[in-house]
Design an enzyme around this catalytic site. Sequence first.
Site, PDB file in Angstrom:
ATOM      1  N   GLY A   9      55.598  11.243  54.623  1.00  0.00           N
ATOM      2  CA  GLY A   9      53.967  10.811  54.011  1.00  0.00           C
ATOM      3  C   GLY A   9      54.818  11.376  53.111  1.00  0.00           C
ATOM      4  N   LYS A  15      50.838  16.284  54.357  1.00  0.00           N
ATOM      5  CA  LYS A  15      51.840  16.609  55.593  1.00  0.00           C
ATOM      6  C   LYS A  15      52.392  18.294  56.300  1.00  0.00           C
ATOM      7  CE  LYS A  15      55.476  15.392  53.120  1.00  0.00           C
ATOM      8  NZ  LYS A  15      54.865  16.030  51.252  1.00  0.00           N
ATOM      9  N   HIS A  50      52.849  28.878  49.641  1.00  0.00           N
ATOM     10  CA  HIS A  50      52.313  28.469  51.176  1.00  0.00           C
ATOM     11  C   HIS A  50      53.386  29.429  52.120  1.00  0.00           C
ATOM     12  CE1 HIS A  50      53.243  23.827  50.978  1.00  0.00           C
ATOM     13  NE2 HIS A  50      53.550  24.094  50.052  1.00  0.00           N
ATOM     14  N   ASP A  82      60.926  21.862  56.235  1.00  0.00           N
ATOM     15  CA  ASP A  82      59.812  21.390  55.522  1.00  0.00           C
ATOM     16  C   ASP A  82      61.082  21.830  53.803  1.00  0.00           C
ATOM     17  OD1 ASP A  82      58.009  20.582  53.762  1.00  0.00           O
ATOM     18  OD2 ASP A  82      56.467  22.029  54.356  1.00  0.00           O
TER      19      ASP A  82
HETATM   20  N1  GTP Z   1      62.820  28.043  49.534  1.00  0.00           N
HETATM   21  C1  GTP Z   1      60.844  28.139  50.547  1.00  0.00           C
HETATM   22  N2  GTP Z   1      60.448  26.617  50.152  1.00  0.00           N
HETATM   23  C2  GTP Z   1      59.373  26.953  50.600  1.00  0.00           C
HETATM   24  C3  GTP Z   1      58.680  28.263  51.035  1.00  0.00           C
HETATM   25  N3  GTP Z   1      57.877  27.649  51.575  1.00  0.00           N
HETATM   26  C4  GTP Z   1      57.356  25.966  51.377  1.00  0.00           C
HETATM   27  N4  GTP Z   1      58.358  25.675  50.478  1.00  0.00           N
HETATM   28  C5  GTP Z   1      59.050  25.221  49.483  1.00  0.00           C
HETATM   29  O1  GTP Z   1      57.736  24.324  49.719  1.00  0.00           O
HETATM   30  C6  GTP Z   1      57.672  22.662  49.662  1.00  0.00           C
HETATM   31  C7  GTP Z   1      56.395  22.124  50.213  1.00  0.00           C
HETATM   32  O2  GTP Z   1      55.362  22.548  49.780  1.00  0.00           O
HETATM   33  P1  GTP Z   1      54.260  21.001  48.234  1.00  0.00           P
HETATM   34  O3  GTP Z   1      55.869  20.227  47.613  1.00  0.00           O
HETATM   35  O4  GTP Z   1      53.583  22.065  47.499  1.00  0.00           O
HETATM   36  O5  GTP Z   1      54.535  20.438  49.930  1.00  0.00           O
HETATM   37  P2  GTP Z   1      54.130  18.513  49.643  1.00  0.00           P
HETATM   38  O6  GTP Z   1      54.823  18.396  51.027  1.00  0.00           O
HETATM   39  O7  GTP Z   1      53.892  17.858  48.078  1.00  0.00           O
HETATM   40  O8  GTP Z   1      52.816  18.492  49.614  1.00  0.00           O
HETATM   41  P3  GTP Z   1      51.869  18.141  51.444  1.00  0.00           P
HETATM   42  O9  GTP Z   1      51.803  16.882  51.792  1.00  0.00           O
HETATM   43  O10 GTP Z   1      50.594  18.970  50.680  1.00  0.00           O
HETATM   44  O11 GTP Z   1      52.170  19.125  52.192  1.00  0.00           O
HETATM   45  C8  GTP Z   1      58.549  22.747  51.076  1.00  0.00           C
HETATM   46  O12 GTP Z   1      60.046  22.039  50.659  1.00  0.00           O
HETATM   47  C9  GTP Z   1      59.036  23.730  50.640  1.00  0.00           C
HETATM   48  O13 GTP Z   1      60.487  23.840  52.002  1.00  0.00           O
HETATM   49  C10 GTP Z   1      59.411  29.669  50.866  1.00  0.00           C
HETATM   50  O14 GTP Z   1      58.988  30.389  51.622  1.00  0.00           O
HETATM   51  N5  GTP Z   1      60.726  29.791  50.854  1.00  0.00           N
END
Ligand code: GTP
Length: 174
Positions: A9, A15, A50, A82
């Site tokens: 997405g 997503k 997150h 992710d």
């Molecule tokens: N290094 C690190 N990255 C994290 C952690 N938790 C989440 N992320 C990162 O956060 C990113 C996703 O967050 P966003 O950019 O807010 O989400 P998004 O995918 O744009 O938005 P949505 O589509 O709404 O989920 C991913 O690339 C993850 O790798 C963590 O504990 N450590």
Amino acid sequence: MTRIVLVTGGARSGKSTFAERRAAQEGGAVTYLATAQAFDDEMHERIGRHIADRPAGWRTLEEPLHVAGALRTVITPTALLDCLSLWVSNALLAGWTEQTVLDATCELLDVARTRAGLTVFVTNEVGSGIVPDNALARLYRDVLGRVNQRAATASDDAYLIASGLPLTLKGTSP
Ligand SMILES: Nc1nc2c(ncn2[C@@H]2O[C@H](COP(=O)(O)OP(=O)(O)OP(=O)(O)O)[C@@H](O)[C@H]2O)c(=O)[nH]1
């Protein structure tokens, strides 16, 4: 049971939330494999949110580049990576060629296919806009598109998230 789920997405489409819900539904322990790196305060805050939002029992593994090796070390039944889109970005910025990224994608998908459990991959759809005017952005768009196609082919279920709503591309409806 081995299962691969792909969640794709746009940015802020919901997503990650969808993928986290799918991983939690599995009922077992979950490892969150993060590919993002925090290079500025905003990203630190975003990652912090997150972490705070994730179920307390989930393990977190941070690996920006060598994701196949990291996934191989996961011992929980469910793994959530992710996201593939930041991984590809990290790899290209680190000087990996397109072929190196595609070979690493095959390796990653092989690991997912041979794990006894659910692997959820999150990625981005980035190719819908105009053709970028710089070569690196065009390379990124093309390589990520190919990585996403390979991941979708290997997946049992694939979903496109738009405005928070899932569209089933393949497999079981959520
Ligand atoms: N290094 C690190 N990255 C994290 C952690 N938790 C989440 N992320 C990162 O956060 C990113 C996703 O967050 P966003 O950019 O807010 O989400 P998004 O995918 O744009 O938005 P949505 O589509 O709404 O989920 C991913 O690339 C993850 O790798 C963590 O504990 N450590």
